[in-house]
Write an enzyme that holds these catalytic residues in place. Structure first.
Site, short mmCIF file in Angstrom:
data_model
loop_
_atom_site.label_atom_id
_atom_site.label_comp_id
_atom_site.label_asym_id
_atom_site.label_seq_id
_atom_site.Cartn_x
_atom_site.Cartn_y
_atom_site.Cartn_z
N GLY A 208 0.79 -1.21 0.00
CA GLY A 208 0.00 0.00 0.00
C GLY A 208 0.83 1.26 0.00
O GLY A 208 0.39 2.30 -0.51
N GLN A 209 2.04 1.23 0.58
CA GLN A 209 2.87 2.43 0.65
C GLN A 209 3.70 2.65 -0.60
O GLN A 209 4.11 3.76 -0.87
CB GLN A 209 3.80 2.34 1.86
CG GLN A 209 3.08 2.42 3.19
CD GLN A 209 4.07 2.41 4.34
OE1 GLN A 209 5.25 2.23 4.16
NE2 GLN A 209 3.56 2.62 5.54
N GLY A 210 3.97 1.62 -1.36
CA GLY A 210 4.79 1.79 -2.55
C GLY A 210 5.47 0.50 -2.96
O GLY A 210 5.08 -0.60 -2.53
N THR A 211 6.51 0.64 -3.78
CA THR A 211 7.22 -0.51 -4.34
C THR A 211 8.68 -0.49 -3.88
O THR A 211 9.29 0.57 -3.84
CB THR A 211 7.16 -0.47 -5.88
OG1 THR A 211 5.79 -0.37 -6.28
CG2 THR A 211 7.77 -1.72 -6.48
N ASP B 109 1.76 -1.70 13.02
CA ASP B 109 1.48 -2.66 11.95
C ASP B 109 2.44 -3.86 12.04
O ASP B 109 3.05 -4.25 11.06
CB ASP B 109 1.60 -1.97 10.58
CG ASP B 109 0.94 -2.79 9.47
OD1 ASP B 109 0.12 -3.68 9.80
OD2 ASP B 109 1.23 -2.54 8.29
#
Length: 729
Positions: free
Chosen positions: A416-419, A529
């Site tokens: 969800g935050q990026g790659t 998380d």
């Protein structure tokens, strides 16, 4: 005069950055290239139909799955019928075909279903197509609902969307980035060819009831979708929730390959000579390393590599070089013959061009710096929240080279935050480069940078540097080679099994890292998380806690922090979920779920045949209550570990999963108990070795070394004696 110079500089810059740099990568410069086979129609509407795709005659396409049907859709707004290509195998509209990247853009349907229902999606099994993991994502829209993507009664991925207001009031909410409010988004699993989608209601203490009018869809991310064009509609993108009621489909991307065994194969033979370059692929199968193949044109050639002599030579000829050389000589003579005023003018233009380009580059970097939260980061730095003494500022050029231009083959993971990409720096160090998906919200990026800059712990992933002066902010971490704990637990084999000692050590290391975050850091840090996917394993399989984008720092005096609920389904603290009050005990609950995963080797969320969600934590507590603990424990552990040690760890996990946070232990207490179990385990192993040594000593001590070979049996008997053994032996 100044304006004229500016116009000339703009013209120079336009020449330096030609128009072809903005043309989509799959639209080629050579408009005369061969697209389809001889006698076959190469266009349907505005879409070029490249072989192996084709229409009408079977000779025009490679096999049935590649057949394109050109239909005429009614368009009442324009008053005429427009030809539209459809992939006949699945009867979905085609938006583009890219033979270089091996992708095809389609219009994927939006599914509307109520709570507890299941719908079968598009089935690509047996075809050379799969949904692209790199370009697509799974999106769910609704209130207090879990959106589930499954296949063959197995959950592949899921996400949860919550509402804090009526969904009707959220019609103007942008769903290009869903973070759990009104809608949620998660990445697709690899090799996805067939799927079912369903929803389940999530019970939440809220005035907003579950909305059973849900929308579920697989779509291409807007920034990744290659080419969206239509003669009558400007875009297919769905920007707000309200548009879902009008929209029937969204863009999605399929990847394809040429199957190794294709019926009636009419391709040129697989080869790597001449202008062709073919290689084996496994796009559609995880079971075989070679399930198909793709081709491309060699350097200096352009065209369609799947057609005989389809790659055309495009290099500049000798005559053209001579003409250019003569033109340059002519202009050189003119330049030498020019007046002093012209030379001064050219020097002035050169200087002005250099100044303007420097200013443009400076403003561009300043723009990205502000856009990526640079001002917010400066504020946090000035307040002493971050420590950047050992943080290196990387340039985009360095990281672009390290990751091979952010090649998709270098992707380590996507969330969800990026790659995250794997890269190698000039000095040979292997690093992980995280490209954030900020979408205007840089809080998570700045938050992770500030928190990791303060942490120095052997079991927390180390931040090496960052790059802010780019369109997308980048963070650089140490490279952790052995993936994450979730993948290792589910994929372990007999060659490298996860032993009881390894599990105890990993649990102790993670607990120690959380204890450090909660108590030993300069300011308490709540991770928010904790899950097995965020626990990485280094070269020696030691644990490294990662992904601090959702973490929060709190003052030493504070006991909790009120925030918007955020976390992962299956790991989230129910007390935090209901009250929105984040405490250190929220991390304790999530750690308890990880501890259960280590004990059982099972996933945190599973589904029964009736597609009902089942929490591993709930099932574990039920087994404990019914005295069936060893029904759920991993068989490997039962064979290796002492039962009393298993029971102690299970009881510790149960205490971590208490519904009320006050009843849960602190991470300091958890760490202490796990270290005690480890110590007891080592002492037990040492005692077993010691006891074995005692038995051997006692055996040899009963025979005296004074007996002589020349004595009779009677004299030998008289010399036998029981040698006393020391009580410490």
């Amino acid at each position: 005069m100044v304006l004229k110079r500016v116009y000339m500089v703009i013209l120079l810059i336009w020449c330096i950055y030609p128009l072809e740099s903005v043309i989509p990568p799959h639209r080629y410069r050579n408009q005369n290239q061969t697209i389809a086979r001889h006698g076959c129609n190469p266009k349907c509407g505005n879409v070029s139909v490249f072989f192996p795709f084709g229409m009408d005659d079977p000779k025009c396409y490679a096999s049935k799955p590649f057949e394109i049907e050109c239909r005429h859709n009614n368009n009442t707004s324009q008053g005429h019928r427009k030809p539209v290509p459809y992939l006949k195998y699945i009867s979905l509209e085609v938006m583009y075909i890219d033979i270089q990247d091996g992708t095809v853009g389609i219009k994927n349907p939006i599914f509307h279903l109520g709570c507890g229902k299941t719908i079968t999606g598009i089935n690509l099994e047996g075809s050379p197509f799969v949904y692209s993991q790199n370009y697509n994502s799974f999106v769910g829209v609704g209130c207090q609902n879990a959106a589930i993507l499954s296949s063959n009664d197995t959950i592949l991925t899921a996400c949860v969307s919550m509402c804090y207001d009526d969904l009707e009031k959220g019609n103007d909410i942008d769903i290009s980035s869903c973070r759990g409010s009104y809608c949620c988004e998660t990445s697709l699993p690899p090799y996805l060819s067939a799927y079912n989608i369903s929803t389940e209601t999530v019970e939440v203490k809220s005035n907003i009831k579950a909305e059973c009018s849900n929308y579920l869809l697989i779509r291409a991310e807007y920034s990744n979708f290659k080419y969206v064009y239509d003669e009558y509609n400007s875009s297919y993108w769905v920007p707000i929730l309200g548009d879902l009621k009008k929209q029937k489909d969204v863009p999605a991307v399929l990847e394809w390959e040429i199957p190794i065994h294709t019926p009636n194969n009419s391709f040129p033979e697989f080869r790597t000579d001449g202008s062709y370059n073919c290689s084996y692929t496994n796009v559609t199968s995880s079971l075989y390393s070679q399930s198909g193949w793709r081709c491309s044109c060699r350097d200096g050639f352009e065209g369609n590599p799947y057609i005989q002599e389809g790659c055309k030579f495009v290099a500049t000829g000798d005559s053209e070089l001579r003409d250019k050389r003569k033109t340059r000589e002519k202009w050189a003579i003119i330049g030498v013959s020019s007046s002093l005023g012209t030379i001064i003018l050219l020097l002035g233009l050169w200087w002005l061009n250099k100044v303007v380009r420097k200013n443009i580059e400076k403003k561009r970097k300043e723009k990205f710096f502000k856009q990526n939260g640079g001002l917010l980061l400066k504020q946090r730095l000035s307040s002493g929240e971050a420590n950047v003494d050992k943080i290196k500022l990387f340039t985009l050029k360095d990281l672009d080279k390290a990751t091979d231009h952010f090649n998709i083959n270098r992707v380590l993971g996507k969330g969800g935050q990026g790659t995250v990409y794997k890269g190698m720096l000039v000095d040979g160090n292997i690093v992980a480069v995280k490209k954030f998906k900020v979408n205007g919200n840089v809080e998570e990026f700045i938050n992770e940078f500030v928190i990791l800059s303060q942490i120095n712990h052997r079991n927390v992933v180390k931040l090496l540097g960052c790059c802010l002066e780019t369109e997308i902010p980048l963070l650089v971490y140490e490279f952790i080679p052995n993936g994450n704990l979730y993948e290792y637990l589910l994929g372990q084999n007999d060659d490298l099994p996860m032993t009881w000692d390894m599990r105890l050590r990993i649990a102790t290391e993670v607990a120690g890292a959380l204890f450090y975050l909660h108590s030993a850091a300069s300011q308490p840090i709540y991770h928010r998380d904790i899950k097995s996917r965020n626990i990485l394993l280094d070269g020696k399989y030691k644990a490294k806690v990662a992904d601090f984008g959702a973490s929060r720092m709190v003052s030493i005096e504070a006991t909790h922090l009120t925030t918007a609920v955020q976390g992962t389904f299956g790991y989230m603290d129910p007390e935090y979920f209901h009250t929105s009050q984040l405490t250190d005990k929220s991390d304790v609950y999530s750690f308890g779920v990880v501890l259960i995963e280590l004990l059982t080797g099972k996933e945190p969320i599973s589904s029964a045949k009736q597609q009902e969600l089942r929490s591993l934590a709930s099932y574990f507590l039920l087994c404990m209550e019914e005295n069936r603990l060893f029904d759920i424990i991993d068989e490997r552990i039962v064979k290796e570990a002492e039962k009393e040690h298993i029971v102690v760890v299970a009881n510790l996990a149960r205490r971590c999963l208490e519904l009320k946070g006050k009843r849960r232990p602190t991470m300091k207490e958890v760490t202490s108990e796990l270290e005690s179990i480890q110590k007891s385990r080592k002492q037990s192993a040492s005692q077993e070795q010691h006891d074995a040594g005692i038995d051997e000593c006692q055996f040899w001590s009963v025979i005296s070394p004074t007996s002589n070979l020349g004595e009779t049996s009677d004299s030998k008997a008289s010399t036998l004696e029981i040698m006393p053994t020391h009580p410490n032996h």
